[in-house]
Design a protein around this motif. Sequence first.
Motif, mmCIF file in Angstrom:
data_model
loop_
_atom_site.group_PDB
_atom_site.id
_atom_site.type_symbol
_atom_site.label_atom_id
_atom_site.label_comp_id
_atom_site.label_asym_id
_atom_site.label_seq_id
_atom_site.Cartn_x
_atom_site.Cartn_y
_atom_site.Cartn_z
ATOM 1 N N ARG A 18 0.762 -1.054 -0.077
ATOM 2 C CA ARG A 18 -0.004 -0.107 -0.026
ATOM 3 C C ARG A 18 0.964 1.210 0.178
ATOM 4 N NH1 ARG A 18 -5.240 -1.009 0.700
ATOM 5 N NH2 ARG A 18 -5.799 -3.187 1.136
ATOM 6 N N TYR A 19 0.275 2.352 -0.507
ATOM 7 C CA TYR A 19 0.785 3.547 -0.721
ATOM 8 C C TYR A 19 0.830 4.388 0.631
ATOM 9 C CZ TYR A 19 1.110 2.375 -5.679
ATOM 10 O OH TYR A 19 1.440 1.562 -6.666
ATOM 11 N N LEU A 20 1.645 5.369 0.791
ATOM 12 C CA LEU A 20 1.658 6.635 1.760
ATOM 13 C C LEU A 20 0.052 7.203 1.761
ATOM 14 C CD1 LEU A 20 5.250 8.011 2.138
ATOM 15 C CD2 LEU A 20 4.039 6.583 3.677
ATOM 16 N N PHE A 21 -0.163 7.201 0.578
ATOM 17 C CA PHE A 21 -1.212 8.104 0.353
ATOM 18 C C PHE A 21 -2.510 7.371 -0.525
ATOM 19 C CE2 PHE A 21 1.985 11.352 0.348
ATOM 20 C CZ PHE A 21 1.450 12.094 1.582
ATOM 21 N N ARG A 22 -3.438 6.950 0.028
ATOM 22 C CA ARG A 22 -4.478 6.380 -0.451
ATOM 23 C C ARG A 22 -5.031 6.764 -1.727
ATOM 24 N NH1 ARG A 22 -7.386 1.871 1.414
ATOM 25 N NH2 ARG A 22 -9.594 1.485 0.529
ATOM 26 N N SER A 49 3.783 1.227 2.758
ATOM 27 C CA SER A 49 5.041 2.300 2.710
ATOM 28 C C SER A 49 5.365 2.861 4.015
ATOM 29 C CB SER A 49 4.881 3.271 1.468
ATOM 30 O OG SER A 49 4.858 2.433 0.173
ATOM 31 N N ALA A 50 4.056 2.962 4.669
ATOM 32 C CA ALA A 50 4.249 3.831 5.963
ATOM 33 C C ALA A 50 5.357 2.781 6.897
ATOM 34 C CB ALA A 50 3.045 4.002 6.517
ATOM 35 N N GLU A 51 5.497 1.564 6.773
ATOM 36 C CA GLU A 51 6.479 0.847 7.575
ATOM 37 C C GLU A 51 7.816 1.588 7.501
ATOM 38 O OE1 GLU A 51 6.390 -3.493 6.388
ATOM 39 O OE2 GLU A 51 4.495 -3.273 6.015
ATOM 40 N N TRP A 52 8.046 2.244 6.611
ATOM 41 C CA TRP A 52 9.535 2.779 6.432
ATOM 42 C C TRP A 52 9.669 4.369 6.880
ATOM 43 C CZ3 TRP A 52 12.239 0.627 1.478
ATOM 44 C CH2 TRP A 52 12.473 -0.548 1.767
ATOM 45 N N THR A 53 8.434 4.829 7.398
ATOM 46 C CA THR A 53 8.496 6.115 7.732
ATOM 47 C C THR A 53 8.095 6.111 9.338
ATOM 48 O OG1 THR A 53 5.901 6.440 7.443
ATOM 49 C CG2 THR A 53 7.790 7.122 5.449
ATOM 50 N N ARG A 54 7.571 5.128 9.814
ATOM 51 C CA ARG A 54 7.268 5.216 11.333
ATOM 52 C C ARG A 54 8.471 5.202 12.489
ATOM 53 N NH1 ARG A 54 3.552 -0.068 9.985
ATOM 54 N NH2 ARG A 54 1.783 1.235 9.005
ATOM 55 N N GLU A 55 8.246 5.395 13.620
ATOM 56 C CA GLU A 55 9.150 5.691 14.796
ATOM 57 C C GLU A 55 10.289 4.313 14.531
ATOM 58 O OE1 GLU A 55 9.296 6.307 19.340
ATOM 59 O OE2 GLU A 55 7.716 6.847 18.219
ATOM 60 N N ASP A 62 19.449 0.510 5.835
ATOM 61 C CA ASP A 62 18.837 -0.705 5.714
ATOM 62 C C ASP A 62 17.730 -0.608 4.692
ATOM 63 O OD1 ASP A 62 18.422 -3.597 6.462
ATOM 64 O OD2 ASP A 62 17.086 -2.885 7.835
ATOM 65 N N GLN A 63 16.998 0.368 4.515
ATOM 66 C CA GLN A 63 15.827 0.652 3.516
ATOM 67 C C GLN A 63 16.600 0.519 2.205
ATOM 68 O OE1 GLN A 63 13.397 4.104 4.014
ATOM 69 N NE2 GLN A 63 13.177 3.828 6.184
ATOM 70 N N VAL A 64 17.770 1.028 1.898
ATOM 71 C CA VAL A 64 18.323 1.008 0.739
ATOM 72 C C VAL A 64 18.579 -0.403 0.449
ATOM 73 C CG1 VAL A 64 20.690 1.192 -0.596
ATOM 74 C CG2 VAL A 64 19.518 3.141 0.520
ATOM 75 N N ARG A 65 19.142 -1.376 1.265
ATOM 76 C CA ARG A 65 19.455 -2.682 1.096
ATOM 77 C C ARG A 65 18.134 -3.602 0.754
ATOM 78 N NH1 ARG A 65 18.735 -6.937 4.150
ATOM 79 N NH2 ARG A 65 18.567 -5.661 6.013
ATOM 80 N N ARG A 66 17.080 -3.292 1.547
ATOM 81 C CA ARG A 66 15.866 -3.992 1.539
ATOM 82 C C ARG A 66 15.015 -3.586 0.183
ATOM 83 N NH1 ARG A 66 12.986 -4.696 7.359
ATOM 84 N NH2 ARG A 66 14.692 -5.029 8.561
ATOM 85 N N LEU A 67 15.359 -2.207 -0.457
ATOM 86 C CA LEU A 67 14.627 -2.113 -1.760
ATOM 87 C C LEU A 67 15.200 -2.840 -2.915
ATOM 88 C CD1 LEU A 67 13.205 0.265 -3.430
ATOM 89 C CD2 LEU A 67 15.613 1.319 -3.797
ATOM 90 N N PHE A 68 16.261 -3.332 -2.655
ATOM 91 C CA PHE A 68 16.825 -4.318 -3.536
ATOM 92 C C PHE A 68 16.282 -5.847 -3.328
ATOM 93 C CE2 PHE A 68 19.119 -0.693 -4.603
ATOM 94 C CZ PHE A 68 19.825 -0.821 -5.821
ATOM 95 N N TYR A 69 16.336 -6.226 -1.990
ATOM 96 C CA TYR A 69 15.897 -7.398 -1.835
ATOM 97 C C TYR A 69 15.796 -7.362 -0.325
ATOM 98 C CZ TYR A 69 15.777 -12.581 -1.905
ATOM 99 O OH TYR A 69 15.377 -13.734 -2.163
ATOM 100 N N ASN A 70 14.199 -7.454 0.202
ATOM 101 C CA ASN A 70 13.989 -7.494 1.582
ATOM 102 C C ASN A 70 13.511 -8.923 2.022
ATOM 103 O OD1 ASN A 70 12.687 -7.093 3.894
ATOM 104 N ND2 ASN A 70 11.479 -5.083 3.161
ATOM 105 N N ARG A 71 14.580 -9.284 2.772
ATOM 106 C CA ARG A 71 14.299 -10.916 3.347
ATOM 107 C C ARG A 71 13.091 -10.829 4.232
ATOM 108 N NH1 ARG A 71 18.423 -13.957 1.476
ATOM 109 N NH2 ARG A 71 20.257 -13.155 0.930
ATOM 110 N N ASP A 72 13.048 -9.785 5.018
ATOM 111 C CA ASP A 72 11.889 -9.866 6.050
ATOM 112 C C ASP A 72 10.488 -10.009 5.061
ATOM 113 O OD1 ASP A 72 10.387 -9.398 8.703
ATOM 114 O OD2 ASP A 72 9.919 -7.722 7.592
ATOM 115 N N VAL A 97 8.582 -1.677 -0.074
ATOM 116 C CA VAL A 97 8.652 -2.807 1.205
ATOM 117 C C VAL A 97 8.755 -4.120 0.587
ATOM 118 C CG1 VAL A 97 7.989 -3.301 3.316
ATOM 119 C CG2 VAL A 97 7.633 -1.222 2.721
ATOM 120 N N GLY A 98 8.026 -4.424 -0.300
ATOM 121 C CA GLY A 98 7.951 -5.971 -0.721
ATOM 122 C C GLY A 98 9.044 -6.322 -1.488
ATOM 123 N N SER A 99 9.235 -5.550 -2.391
ATOM 124 C CA SER A 99 10.792 -5.588 -3.038
ATOM 125 C C SER A 99 10.921 -6.715 -4.188
ATOM 126 C CB SER A 99 11.935 -5.751 -2.150
ATOM 127 O OG SER A 99 12.378 -7.159 -1.786
#
Length: 404
Positions: A18-22, A49-55, A62-72, A97-99
């Motif tokens: 899901r996007y930051l803005f619906r 996408s909000a998962e990467w903007t929360r506290e 780590d976001q850069v790494r996950r952008l290419f391949y997010n094992r989580d 986030v899905g990547s």
Amino acid sequence: MVSAPFQTPRALLHVFNRYLFRGGEELIADKIHADLSTQHEMTWCQYDSAEWTRENAPSKLDQVRRLFYNRDARNRFEAALDRSDAGAAVFHNVHPVGSPSLYHSALKRGLPVVQFLHNFRPFSVSGTLQIDGKLTPDALYGSYWKEVRAGAWQDSVVKSTLFALMLKALHRSGWLKSVKAWVAVSDFMREKLVSTGALPAARVHTLRHAWTPMPQLPAIEDAGYYLFMGRLAETKGVIPLLDAWDELHRRLGKNTPLLHIAGEGPLNATVQQRLRTNPYIGQLGHIGGETKREALRRCRAVIVPSTWWEPLGLVVYEAYDYRKPVLAAKSGGLTEIVQNGVTGLQHEPGDVKGIVEDVLAMEATPPTSRLVIGSAGRQWLLRETTTQIWLQRFEEILMEATKS
């Protein structure tokens, strides 16, 4: 011995970042889930996408790494797959986030993917192929340089560079072989993807959105105003629309019809500035529920002045549901669902004069004739967008995807 007829998978895994803005894609993904649930056992696998903007968001590195391949994300995907025992997956947006890890996992697990295309990603950094208000389809040929230079993703050259590198890596990886069917939401979109060589014709299908119309129409009024509903962004033609209303104000003075703008986005400040100089432009902000229903019920017409290759244009469906004429750009899939002179009027994308002429023509149209135009749109909606037809076509696509 006669073999049993092939059956499409009963259980499906439904994947969406899901996007930051619906927006419209969110609405249609939810509807697809509900519609497919009448035929299949559906399991959501959702990212946000909000998962990467929360506290507690991952660090920037780590976001850069996950952008290419997010094992989580891959682990979450595989856990949902194991729970569902799905025989195929339905993908929408998977970034950021899905990547690409989801395509890799599907390929390794032998899981066929049906990929819906609501915009031009994963073939474009921006997803819109538009740079500085101009259509630039270079990305469909594999060149992302212009989008990168313009900071097409999140207004950042650095982020756009990373996204372009990720897309390059994804296409070279072979992981997209997991996608057995690509679903474009208009013939226009399919033709562009095939003619540029971005995708093989045999695996690209057209499936326009279904719609559940109101069973009982409310009392329709014409309060004389025009309604824009959409993201306040260049791709949606906001600047030409504002310029057109300034021109209408110069020509008509106090007889200028009102323009109500509903939505949020990067051009919010630009819209607010125009409000101060043109009293015939009003801003509603983000609207929904009864406020949105009232805005549609009482408008004279809905304006869809998109300047990018609009894949389809769900707002047209909303207008038709309320029997409202649509003034639309001759842009992308809009050309397939707005019939000039029948369900609305059309102008060239970005053509201020064309928008002005469409509004003046609608103003000169008698109320009874405007109602005829709106009713023609409603009839098109009832005829062309039934869920039954959509489900039948989806099953055909799913069968091809799972047999291959």
